[in-house]
Design a protein around this motif. Structure first.
Motif, PDB file in Angstrom:
ATOM      1  N   GLN A   1       0.829  -1.215   0.000  1.00 31.04           N
ATOM      2  CA  GLN A   1       0.000   0.000   0.000  1.00 31.04           C
ATOM      3  C   GLN A   1       0.855   1.253   0.000  1.00 31.04           C
ATOM      4  N   GLN A   2       1.984   1.237   0.715  1.00 32.71           N
ATOM      5  CA  GLN A   2       2.862   2.404   0.709  1.00 32.71           C
ATOM      6  C   GLN A   2       3.413   2.653  -0.690  1.00 32.71           C
ATOM      7  N   ALA A   3       3.838   1.590  -1.370  1.00 31.47           N
ATOM      8  CA  ALA A   3       4.355   1.737  -2.732  1.00 31.47           C
ATOM      9  C   ALA A   3       3.263   2.250  -3.671  1.00 31.47           C
ATOM     10  N   GLN A   4       2.052   1.731  -3.542  1.00 32.50           N
ATOM     11  CA  GLN A   4       0.955   2.195  -4.383  1.00 32.50           C
ATOM     12  C   GLN A   4       0.648   3.662  -4.115  1.00 32.50           C
ATOM     13  N   LEU A   5       0.711   4.070  -2.867  1.00 29.25           N
ATOM     14  CA  LEU A   5       0.490   5.472  -2.511  1.00 29.25           C
ATOM     15  C   LEU A   5       1.536   6.358  -3.179  1.00 29.25           C
ATOM     16  N   LEU A   6       2.808   5.977  -3.071  1.00 27.00           N
ATOM     17  CA  LEU A   6       3.874   6.782  -3.678  1.00 27.00           C
ATOM     18  C   LEU A   6       3.694   6.850  -5.193  1.00 27.00           C
ATOM     19  N   CYS A   7       3.357   5.726  -5.808  1.00 22.82           N
ATOM     20  CA  CYS A   7       3.149   5.715  -7.262  1.00 22.82           C
ATOM     21  C   CYS A   7       1.966   6.600  -7.655  1.00 22.82           C
ATOM     22  N   ALA A   8       0.925   6.612  -6.829  1.00 25.21           N
ATOM     23  CA  ALA A   8      -0.256   7.429  -7.115  1.00 25.21           C
ATOM     24  C   ALA A   8       0.046   8.924  -7.039  1.00 25.21           C
ATOM     25  N   LEU A   9       1.102   9.282  -6.312  1.00 27.48           N
ATOM     26  CA  LEU A   9       1.440  10.690  -6.128  1.00 27.48           C
ATOM     27  C   LEU A   9       2.523  11.195  -7.082  1.00 27.48           C
ATOM     28  N   ILE A  10       3.046  10.335  -7.929  1.00 30.18           N
ATOM     29  CA  ILE A  10       4.129  10.737  -8.836  1.00 30.18           C
ATOM     30  C   ILE A  10       3.713  11.915  -9.715  1.00 30.18           C
ATOM     31  N   ALA A  11       2.465  11.932 -10.171  1.00 27.33           N
ATOM     32  CA  ALA A  11       1.998  12.991 -11.075  1.00 27.33           C
ATOM     33  C   ALA A  11       1.791  14.331 -10.368  1.00 27.33           C
ATOM     34  N   GLY A  12       1.784  14.328  -9.026  1.00 25.05           N
ATOM     35  CA  GLY A  12       1.601  15.571  -8.290  1.00 25.05           C
ATOM     36  C   GLY A  12       0.689  15.374  -7.096  1.00 25.05           C
TER      37      GLY A  12
END
Length: 151
Positions: free
Chosen positions: A34-45
């Motif tokens: 879930q932490q990795a998915q959160l970080l990936c979800a925030l890459i765009a801003g």
């Protein structure tokens, strides 16, 4: 040779495979899935908490706890929403952006390895079909979410 499976079963198995890849890559970077998915979800801003919860399919209390944990690790920060002073948006820190990019690249690399033996035309057809399916599902989600349904 194994029996061919129906589309729904194949998609479920694909989902499990992608989740397994995410889990493996997450461990490589000392993150939970879930932490990795959160970080990936925030890459765009930066993203608001409600949208983040919707993207990750988490309830408000769960997304708050997840954000708290990655914030303590120095990977994200809460920033004030310019349009609504009561709300905040979640943004990656420099460390979080680096880890998010590495996690995303790791998942993409492993999935590319898994599909490397498929003919190019099959890969393109599969990418187009899955892209269309996810786009359609995202559009449908916006239409049928409780906030958009009038009683």
């Amino acid at each position: 040779m194994s029996e061919p499976m129906d589309l729904a079963t194949a998609l479920v198995r694909l989902s499990h495979l992608v989740q397994r890849v995410f889990t493996e890559v997450s461990r490589d970077h000392e993150l939970t899935q879930q932490q990795a998915q959160l970080l990936c979800a925030l890459i765009a801003g930066p993203v608001g908490m409600t949208e983040l919860g919707r993207t990750l399919h988490l309830e408000k209390s769960s997304i708050t706890g997840l954000v708290d944990r990655v914030e303590r690790r120095g990977l994200v920060t809460r920033v004030r929403d310019d349009h609504d002073r009561r709300a905040c948006r979640i943004a990656l820190t420099e460390k979080g952006a680096e880890l998010g990019e590495r996690s995303h690249e790791g998942v993409v690399e492993r999935l590319d390895e898994l599909t490397a033996d498929l003919p190019a035309g099959t890969r393109e057809l599969l990418a187009a079909a899955l892209s269309g399916l996810t786009t359609q599902a995202d559009a449908g989600r916006q239409v049928f979410e409780p906030a958009n349904v009038r009683a």
